[in-house]
Design a protein around this motif. Sequence first.
Motif, PDB file in Angstrom:
ATOM      1  N   ARG A   1      -3.260   7.069  10.808  1.00 53.45           N
ATOM      2  CA  ARG A   1      -3.390   8.498  10.493  1.00 53.45           C
ATOM      3  C   ARG A   1      -4.334   9.183  11.464  1.00 53.45           C
ATOM      4  NH1 ARG A   1      -3.552   7.077   5.282  1.00 53.45           N
ATOM      5  NH2 ARG A   1      -5.813   7.106   5.284  1.00 53.45           N
TER       6      ARG A   1
ATOM      7  N   ASP B   1      -3.506   1.702   8.059  1.00 54.23           N
ATOM      8  CA  ASP B   1      -3.020   3.066   7.850  1.00 54.23           C
ATOM      9  C   ASP B   1      -4.083   4.109   8.217  1.00 54.23           C
ATOM     10  OD1 ASP B   1      -0.477   2.474   7.091  1.00 54.23           O
ATOM     11  OD2 ASP B   1      -0.837   2.629   4.930  1.00 54.23           O
TER      12      ASP B   1
ATOM     13  N   PRO C   1       0.812  -1.225   0.000  1.00 52.34           N
ATOM     14  CA  PRO C   1       0.000   0.000   0.000  1.00 52.34           C
ATOM     15  C   PRO C   1       0.844   1.273   0.000  1.00 52.34           C
ATOM     16  CG  PRO C   1      -0.054  -1.017   2.170  1.00 52.34           C
ATOM     17  CD  PRO C   1       0.687  -1.962   1.269  1.00 52.34           C
TER      18      PRO C   1
ATOM     19  N   THR D   1     -11.909 -22.444   3.188  1.00 51.80           N
ATOM     20  CA  THR D   1     -12.426 -21.155   3.588  1.00 51.80           C
ATOM     21  C   THR D   1     -11.931 -20.887   5.010  1.00 51.80           C
ATOM     22  OG1 THR D   1     -14.364 -22.068   4.608  1.00 51.80           O
ATOM     23  CG2 THR D   1     -14.515 -21.573   2.259  1.00 51.80           C
ATOM     24  N   ASN D   2     -12.165 -19.682   5.467  1.00 46.31           N
ATOM     25  CA  ASN D   2     -11.775 -19.360   6.838  1.00 46.31           C
ATOM     26  C   ASN D   2     -12.439 -20.312   7.837  1.00 46.31           C
ATOM     27  OD1 ASN D   2      -9.958 -17.311   6.438  1.00 46.31           O
ATOM     28  ND2 ASN D   2     -11.573 -15.772   6.254  1.00 46.31           N
TER      29      ASN D   2
ATOM     30  N   PRO E   1     -11.539  -9.099  -1.718  1.00 47.00           N
ATOM     31  CA  PRO E   1     -12.701  -8.586  -0.988  1.00 47.00           C
ATOM     32  C   PRO E   1     -14.021  -9.211  -1.450  1.00 47.00           C
ATOM     33  CG  PRO E   1     -11.233  -6.791  -1.570  1.00 47.00           C
ATOM     34  CD  PRO E   1     -10.690  -8.015  -2.238  1.00 47.00           C
TER      35      PRO E   1
ATOM     36  N   ARG F   1     -14.250  -4.455   7.055  1.00 47.44           N
ATOM     37  CA  ARG F   1     -14.874  -5.767   6.908  1.00 47.44           C
ATOM     38  C   ARG F   1     -16.117  -5.692   6.030  1.00 47.44           C
ATOM     39  NH1 ARG F   1     -17.621  -8.091  12.049  1.00 47.44           N
ATOM     40  NH2 ARG F   1     -18.565  -6.069  11.676  1.00 47.44           N
ATOM     41  N   GLY F   2     -16.862  -4.609   6.159  1.00 43.42           N
ATOM     42  CA  GLY F   2     -18.058  -4.429   5.350  1.00 43.42           C
ATOM     43  C   GLY F   2     -17.757  -4.376   3.861  1.00 43.42           C
ATOM     44  N   LEU F   3     -16.523  -4.039   3.519  1.00 44.53           N
ATOM     45  CA  LEU F   3     -16.120  -4.006   2.110  1.00 44.53           C
ATOM     46  C   LEU F   3     -15.349  -5.259   1.718  1.00 44.53           C
ATOM     47  CD1 LEU F   3     -14.947  -0.281   1.850  1.00 44.53           C
ATOM     48  CD2 LEU F   3     -17.084  -1.277   1.017  1.00 44.53           C
ATOM     49  N   GLY F   4     -15.266  -6.223   2.632  1.00 45.73           N
ATOM     50  CA  GLY F   4     -14.547  -7.443   2.321  1.00 45.73           C
ATOM     51  C   GLY F   4     -13.046  -7.280   2.368  1.00 45.73           C
ATOM     52  N   ARG F   5     -12.569  -6.178   2.945  1.00 44.73           N
ATOM     53  CA  ARG F   5     -11.124  -5.976   2.993  1.00 44.73           C
ATOM     54  C   ARG F   5     -10.512  -6.780   4.144  1.00 44.73           C
ATOM     55  NH1 ARG F   5     -10.267   0.201   3.529  1.00 44.73           N
ATOM     56  NH2 ARG F   5      -8.198  -0.158   2.646  1.00 44.73           N
ATOM     57  N   ASP F   6      -9.225  -7.023   4.028  1.00 45.54           N
ATOM     58  CA  ASP F   6      -8.475  -7.769   5.027  1.00 45.54           C
ATOM     59  C   ASP F   6      -8.176  -6.819   6.190  1.00 45.54           C
ATOM     60  OD1 ASP F   6      -6.532  -9.049   6.519  1.00 45.54           O
ATOM     61  OD2 ASP F   6      -5.316  -9.640   4.785  1.00 45.54           O
TER      62      ASP F   6
ATOM     63  N   ALA G   1       2.196 -12.577   6.094  1.00 46.30           N
ATOM     64  CA  ALA G   1       1.277 -12.087   5.072  1.00 46.30           C
ATOM     65  C   ALA G   1      -0.130 -12.629   5.318  1.00 46.30           C
ATOM     66  CB  ALA G   1       1.772 -12.494   3.693  1.00 46.30           C
ATOM     67  N   GLY G   2      -0.226 -13.864   5.795  1.00 46.64           N
ATOM     68  CA  GLY G   2      -1.535 -14.489   5.933  1.00 46.64           C
ATOM     69  C   GLY G   2      -2.189 -14.308   7.282  1.00 46.64           C
TER      70      GLY G   2
ATOM     71  N   LEU H   1      -2.179  -3.530   5.744  1.00 43.72           N
ATOM     72  CA  LEU H   1      -1.636  -2.225   6.096  1.00 43.72           C
ATOM     73  C   LEU H   1      -2.456  -1.079   5.496  1.00 43.72           C
ATOM     74  CD1 LEU H   1       0.605  -1.386   7.904  1.00 43.72           C
ATOM     75  CD2 LEU H   1       2.196  -1.510   5.992  1.00 43.72           C
ATOM     76  N   SER H   2      -3.079  -1.322   4.348  1.00 48.00           N
ATOM     77  CA  SER H   2      -3.868  -0.242   3.746  1.00 48.00           C
ATOM     78  C   SER H   2      -5.072   0.106   4.625  1.00 48.00           C
ATOM     79  CB  SER H   2      -4.318  -0.613   2.326  1.00 48.00           C
ATOM     80  OG  SER H   2      -5.236  -1.682   2.369  1.00 48.00           O
TER      81      SER H   2
ATOM     82  N   ARG I   1      -0.443  -6.424  10.078  1.00 46.72           N
ATOM     83  CA  ARG I   1      -1.208  -7.290  10.995  1.00 46.72           C
ATOM     84  C   ARG I   1      -1.064  -6.916  12.472  1.00 46.72           C
ATOM     85  NH1 ARG I   1      -4.159 -10.203   8.080  1.00 46.72           N
ATOM     86  NH2 ARG I   1      -3.393 -10.929   6.077  1.00 46.72           N
TER      87      ARG I   1
ATOM     88  N   ARG J   1     -14.378 -12.450   0.212  1.00 49.81           N
ATOM     89  CA  ARG J   1     -14.741 -12.312   1.634  1.00 49.81           C
ATOM     90  C   ARG J   1     -16.195 -11.914   1.803  1.00 49.81           C
ATOM     91  NH1 ARG J   1      -9.983  -9.688   1.955  1.00 49.81           N
ATOM     92  NH2 ARG J   1      -8.265 -10.962   2.731  1.00 49.81           N
ATOM     93  N   LEU J   2     -16.737 -11.212   0.793  1.00 50.11           N
ATOM     94  CA  LEU J   2     -18.146 -10.844   0.881  1.00 50.11           C
ATOM     95  C   LEU J   2     -19.045 -12.014   0.482  1.00 50.11           C
ATOM     96  CD1 LEU J   2     -18.071  -7.152  -0.473  1.00 50.11           C
ATOM     97  CD2 LEU J   2     -18.220  -7.943   1.900  1.00 50.11           C
TER      98      LEU J   2
ATOM     99  N   GLU K   1      -1.796 -17.154   0.637  1.00 50.36           N
ATOM    100  CA  GLU K   1      -1.323 -16.630   1.916  1.00 50.36           C
ATOM    101  C   GLU K   1      -2.480 -16.241   2.827  1.00 50.36           C
ATOM    102  OE1 GLU K   1       2.901 -14.579   0.523  1.00 50.36           O
ATOM    103  OE2 GLU K   1       1.098 -13.371   0.640  1.00 50.36           O
ATOM    104  N   THR K   2      -3.480 -15.613   2.260  1.00 49.13           N
ATOM    105  CA  THR K   2      -4.588 -15.144   3.090  1.00 49.13           C
ATOM    106  C   THR K   2      -5.647 -16.228   3.276  1.00 49.13           C
ATOM    107  OG1 THR K   2      -5.537 -14.119   1.128  1.00 49.13           O
ATOM    108  CG2 THR K   2      -4.297 -12.701   2.605  1.00 49.13           C
TER     109      THR K   2
ATOM    110  N   ARG L   1     -20.203  -3.279  -4.294  1.00 51.25           N
ATOM    111  CA  ARG L   1     -21.001  -4.060  -3.336  1.00 51.25           C
ATOM    112  C   ARG L   1     -22.453  -3.576  -3.333  1.00 51.25           C
ATOM    113  NH1 ARG L   1     -20.148  -2.398   2.695  1.00 51.25           N
ATOM    114  NH2 ARG L   1     -21.208  -0.611   1.761  1.00 51.25           N
TER     115      ARG L   1
END
Lengths: 266, 468
Positions: free
Chosen positions: B396, B392, A39, B38-39, A93, B379-384, B202-203, B388-389, B342, A96-97, A120-121, A58
């Motif tokens: 900030r 961040d 990032p 899956t998770n 993403p 999480r609502g956007l499916g992001r990890d 990473a994971g 770091l993104s 993480r 995950r959704l 990895e994830t 979404r």
Amino acid sequence: MTTTAADQAESPTPRVSGATVDGGEIAKFEKMAAEWWDPHGKFRPLHKFNPTRLAYIRDAIAGHLGRDPQSAAPLRGLRLLDVGCGGGLVCEPMRRLGAEVVGIDASEMNVKVAATHAEETGLSIDYRASTVEALVDGGEPQFDAVLNLEAVEHVADVDLFLQSSAALVKPGGIMVVATINRTLKAVATAKIGAEYVLRWLPVGTHDPRKFVKPSEIERAIRPTGMTVKASAGVAYNLLTDAWRVVDDVAVNYMIVATKPGGPGNA
Amino acid sequence: MTLQTVAPAMGAVAAIPLGGRPVASPDRPAATKDIAMTNDERDQANSEQGGDLRVDVAIVGGGLAGGSLALALAGAGFRVALVDATDPSVMRDAAFDGRTTALAYATARMFRRLGLWDAIAPSAEPIRDILVTDGALESPSRRGGVVDSHLWFDGAALDGEPYLGWIVENQIIRNALFDAIEATDAITLLAPASASGTSFDAGAARISLKDGRRIFADLAVAADGKRSALAAAADIRSHAWGYGQKAIVCSVAHERSHDGVAQEYFLPGGPFAILPMTNSRCSLVWTERADAADAYIALPDDAFLEAIGARFGVYLGALSLASPRWSFPLGFHFSESFVARRLALVGDAARAIHPIAGQGFNLGLKDVAALVDVLTSARGLGRDIGDLSVLDEYDRWRRFDSAALAFGTDMLNRLFSNDVGPIRAARRLGLSAVNALGPLKRTFMRESGADLGRLPSLLQPERVSSAP
Ligand SMILES: Cc1cc2nc3c(=O)[nH]c(=O)nc-3n(C[C@H](O)[C@H](O)[C@H](O)COP(=O)(O)OP(=O)(O)OC[C@H]3O[C@@H](n4cnc5c(N)ncnc54)[C@H](O)[C@@H]3O)c2cc1C
């Protein structure tokens, strides 16, 4: 003050090979692939832009299929295709959704980067080095949703590309296209601003002659029976260093198109 | 870490220096993950392997910040592991921590939202006014009079909110937190258990416990206090210095009503704060040079009380000791980053400040609320959530937000913890000037009320909806 500018870091892939690939562009982007997931690296603008775009996608898909976008997995069970998946910044993403995701990219290296990261994830995503034309020819089952993000402006034959993409949408399904408009403002911000002034992208990332007008997308997909349901611009605010959805589609914009028929609600 | 051993009744008590444990060499076996899993499937597989726990967020440190975060995250639908080296029954004991916390009104809102306020409110004393006085021991304010060189934060001048805040014993908050944590299924409490190794891959973030168990999480949170071992494991550096001061803490009972007025005197050795508590008691936070503090702490009860009385003045009538004494070495630190891959830092692990303004934990709770906001929308956007993104955004928000207050309190302490004539004259002028300027004073007050800056949704006033 709000200034629109391109996020073009994401498009670094020539999305299509074979009939519509523009060979010169592949090499240009392959060297960028390894940095997809940093990032703070070259793809910073894309990482900044991604949340705004993910929210729009979404909400568009959930809205069309009558699902609650705020629920835990609003895309659960949907078959989704991401065309020009790059390093997988949208595929992951979407997975995950809840979606069953197929990510294709003409760049073998991008697909490898994306698959490595998904491993990895711990996400299962079906990544393939392929093109929409090849999927159509190979009899790929259709998808509930097809994403065409920052791809159109890099292909050689826009109409063929869009029509092949549309052919992969199920009746009742949805397609989201994101690209850059062919306007003077877009040249000023998406080309000159992003490549020369802000130095977000390597000079030469975009050829403004390949920018695509919304009307051209609409015309290209009409023969497939798809109609445009909504469109929105995405603008960058220099002061807040954040992107947001706006009405003005003069630079970066997204289009939502749907196909009639099908059960409607998946 | 604020673990203290407590000497028998009323005896002097020294706090073990704050700090996390050094991290044992982290072992890093290759992560084995199946791309087809899956998770949920991985959870299953991991728990079948025995001893391994898979959660969304693993929090190391079950102090006030870590405990609040665990509850807030569970409330937002995350699965949480909460690790602390100390047995909860020890942390719940009255002898564990004699401090009180001045809860800002925004902080109280958050406790209300977390369902903790009902347990806390009966033991919370409202702060109606804050009187800040500079000067020598014979200042008239200590005798109930009003002098020029003070800041008078009048609670009535703060429209909307009835009080500036509340004074609550830390043990009341700690017990309310543990009661709620133990009743929450989404939280796995691992205590006493020490983190011995951490890796941020990473994971997943992986935390190895000394007993061999392992926790895999999308995100690890360092809530392990000053000198955070987790932050060190992630190579996050910190700007740190000691003050050569210690804070003596104890409660006194007094004859007359305190009327909800908190007082802070700037004495040569450092600030002396009198915080109103329930049942006609006040909590003292008495800052002295470290050697002097040790000497005072070692005094017999009557001499100790006399030393307090000399500073306290007579405005509350006769005083008696109402608790053991504790002492806390004081230091400052501010982390160069509040995040790494993480990993997110909250509370004293992120930064620790001088108690001069009573803001340390309030900053920590703002961290908690901001982190919950950032993670929920990611999480609502499916992001990890460990990416770091995403982190961040938290960095900030909180690092910039808290820098001004952190460095401001450092300056305040430097300015006031001395007896140099010209400096005293200058700061008296400063205090009177602030007092005369209405709007500025309100800003001071609102800052103390933790209500400035972009407010996370857990801290927002009830009447304002968080999203349009
Ligand atoms: C004298 C004094 C007065 C104060 N007054 C106020 C006030 O009025 N208002 C206010 O807002 N703030 C005040 N503060 C500040 C406030 O007390 C702190 O900011 C707050 O307690 C910090 O909480 P924390 O949870 O971040 O850290 P801590 O309380 O330090 O908790 C850290 C926890 O992590 C655990 N831990 C550490 N390492 C490990 C490991 N390796 N494995 C497992 N567990 C581990 C420890 O056991 C501990 O429980 C005051 C501070 C002092 C010293």
